[in-house]
Design a protein around this motif. Structure first.
Motif, PDB file in Angstrom:
ATOM      1  N   VAL A  91      38.625  40.715  35.665  1.00  0.00           N
ATOM      2  CA  VAL A  91      39.755  40.743  34.574  1.00  0.00           C
ATOM      3  C   VAL A  91      39.772  39.402  33.419  1.00  0.00           C
ATOM      4  O   VAL A  91      38.732  38.582  34.530  1.00  0.00           O
ATOM      5  CB  VAL A  91      41.293  40.195  35.300  1.00  0.00           C
ATOM      6  CG1 VAL A  91      42.290  40.103  33.751  1.00  0.00           C
ATOM      7  CG2 VAL A  91      41.813  41.736  35.818  1.00  0.00           C
ATOM      8  N   THR A  92      38.949  39.556  32.881  1.00  0.00           N
ATOM      9  CA  THR A  92      38.320  38.714  31.279  1.00  0.00           C
ATOM     10  C   THR A  92      38.605  37.923  30.538  1.00  0.00           C
ATOM     11  O   THR A  92      38.710  36.955  29.629  1.00  0.00           O
ATOM     12  CB  THR A  92      36.932  39.675  31.007  1.00  0.00           C
ATOM     13  OG1 THR A  92      38.093  40.891  29.984  1.00  0.00           O
ATOM     14  CG2 THR A  92      36.101  39.429  32.124  1.00  0.00           C
ATOM     15  N   ILE A 113      39.563  36.976  38.573  1.00  0.00           N
ATOM     16  CA  ILE A 113      39.487  36.579  37.535  1.00  0.00           C
ATOM     17  C   ILE A 113      39.099  35.659  37.124  1.00  0.00           C
ATOM     18  O   ILE A 113      39.401  35.192  36.872  1.00  0.00           O
ATOM     19  CB  ILE A 113      41.628  36.607  37.461  1.00  0.00           C
ATOM     20  CG1 ILE A 113      41.944  37.466  38.114  1.00  0.00           C
ATOM     21  CG2 ILE A 113      41.772  36.576  36.094  1.00  0.00           C
ATOM     22  CD1 ILE A 113      43.658  37.192  38.536  1.00  0.00           C
ATOM     23  N   THR A 114      39.062  36.219  35.322  1.00  0.00           N
ATOM     24  CA  THR A 114      37.661  34.928  34.505  1.00  0.00           C
ATOM     25  C   THR A 114      38.283  34.511  34.087  1.00  0.00           C
ATOM     26  O   THR A 114      38.231  33.711  33.129  1.00  0.00           O
ATOM     27  CB  THR A 114      36.402  35.141  34.358  1.00  0.00           C
ATOM     28  OG1 THR A 114      36.340  36.748  33.552  1.00  0.00           O
ATOM     29  CG2 THR A 114      35.325  35.862  35.299  1.00  0.00           C
ATOM     30  N   GLY A 143      40.062  31.451  36.187  1.00  0.00           N
ATOM     31  CA  GLY A 143      41.367  31.550  34.597  1.00  0.00           C
ATOM     32  C   GLY A 143      42.362  30.669  34.614  1.00  0.00           C
ATOM     33  O   GLY A 143      43.046  30.221  35.711  1.00  0.00           O
ATOM     34  N   THR A 144      42.921  30.299  34.282  1.00  0.00           N
ATOM     35  CA  THR A 144      43.534  29.068  34.086  1.00  0.00           C
ATOM     36  C   THR A 144      44.948  29.652  33.949  1.00  0.00           C
ATOM     37  O   THR A 144      46.182  29.046  34.950  1.00  0.00           O
ATOM     38  CB  THR A 144      43.339  28.477  32.606  1.00  0.00           C
ATOM     39  OG1 THR A 144      43.862  29.215  31.974  1.00  0.00           O
ATOM     40  CG2 THR A 144      42.138  27.430  32.225  1.00  0.00           C
ATOM     41  N   ILE A 174      39.128  33.589  49.715  1.00  0.00           N
ATOM     42  CA  ILE A 174      40.430  33.091  48.921  1.00  0.00           C
ATOM     43  C   ILE A 174      40.020  32.070  47.862  1.00  0.00           C
ATOM     44  O   ILE A 174      39.997  31.090  48.419  1.00  0.00           O
ATOM     45  CB  ILE A 174      42.036  33.186  49.282  1.00  0.00           C
ATOM     46  CG1 ILE A 174      42.579  34.317  49.800  1.00  0.00           C
ATOM     47  CG2 ILE A 174      42.807  32.755  47.327  1.00  0.00           C
ATOM     48  CD1 ILE A 174      44.080  33.768  50.465  1.00  0.00           C
ATOM     49  N   THR A 175      39.593  32.348  46.499  1.00  0.00           N
ATOM     50  CA  THR A 175      39.079  31.241  45.841  1.00  0.00           C
ATOM     51  C   THR A 175      39.803  31.077  44.311  1.00  0.00           C
ATOM     52  O   THR A 175      39.335  32.560  43.774  1.00  0.00           O
ATOM     53  CB  THR A 175      36.720  31.455  45.811  1.00  0.00           C
ATOM     54  OG1 THR A 175      36.985  31.860  46.754  1.00  0.00           O
ATOM     55  CG2 THR A 175      36.855  31.549  44.791  1.00  0.00           C
ATOM     56  N   SER A 176      39.975  30.026  44.624  1.00  0.00           N
ATOM     57  CA  SER A 176      40.472  29.857  43.113  1.00  0.00           C
ATOM     58  C   SER A 176      40.488  28.362  43.301  1.00  0.00           C
ATOM     59  O   SER A 176      41.345  27.582  43.374  1.00  0.00           O
ATOM     60  CB  SER A 176      42.260  30.188  43.784  1.00  0.00           C
ATOM     61  OG  SER A 176      43.352  29.834  42.203  1.00  0.00           O
TER      62      SER A 176
END
Length: 176
Positions: free
Chosen positions: A47-48, A66-67, A88-89, A109-111
């Motif tokens: 998801v960009t 998600i970027t 993503g923010t 899980i990376t965030s």
């Protein structure tokens, strides 16, 4: 085969989708769009940009990344066999959804800002999942199969003392 960039709605109605043979990635971005994909699985999803709304459950056989923009799942479930990467923010607007980690190898899980889930299910037939950052689960953590390696990070269940979450598990390991 290869990458597919999608800037309009995605609607699957029938037929065979072989995303795994070529490790295909579908890239959602551009405009706010709806994903209708009941009956099919994606291999990789990226998801960009903008809002990606799930009309029904989403199945991803490898990684979801998600970027930019964010995923709005509503009450739908995301079935994920690979890693969760949210850079993503506003990356994931959890609503009342469930993310089901159902892989057979280690899933991460990376965030970098920490991730928030409404409901999370660990159903990993391998070693389980590993946190790369802090993670909060607002409502229910279901432990069906597999473990969670905190990796030095914090896992919070519930939103506060007054609004605590629920741990549901299938069996207790090592208990007689």
């Amino acid at each position: 085969k290869g990458n597919i960039s999608e800037s309009q709605d995605w609607t699957y109605t029938g037929g065979t989708v072989d995303a795994a043979s070529f490790a295909s990635t579908v890239i959602f971005g551009g405009n706010g769009l709806n994903i209708t994909s009941a009956g099919m699985s994606f291999y990789n999803v990226l998801v960009t940009g903008n809002t990606i709304t799930l009309v029904n459950n989403l199945s991803v056989n490898s990684n979801l990344t998600i970027t930019g923009g964010h995923i709005a799942p509503g009450a739908n479930t995301i079935n994920l066999s690979g890693n969760w990467n949210d850079y993503g923010t506003a990356g994931y607007a959890e609503a009342t959804s469930t993310v089901n980690f159902n892989g057979s190898a280690l899933q991460t899980i990376t965030s970098p800002g920490g991730e928030n889930f409404a409901n999370l299910t660990v159903n990993n037939s391998g070693v389980g999942i590993q946190l790369a950052n802090g993670t909060q689960i607002a409502t229910t953590l279901s432990m069906t199969q597999g473990n969670i390696n905190l990796n030095g990070n914090t896992l919070t269940l519930g939103l506060s003392v007054a609004n605590n979450g629920t741990l549901a598990y299938t069996s207790e390991i090592g208990r007689a």
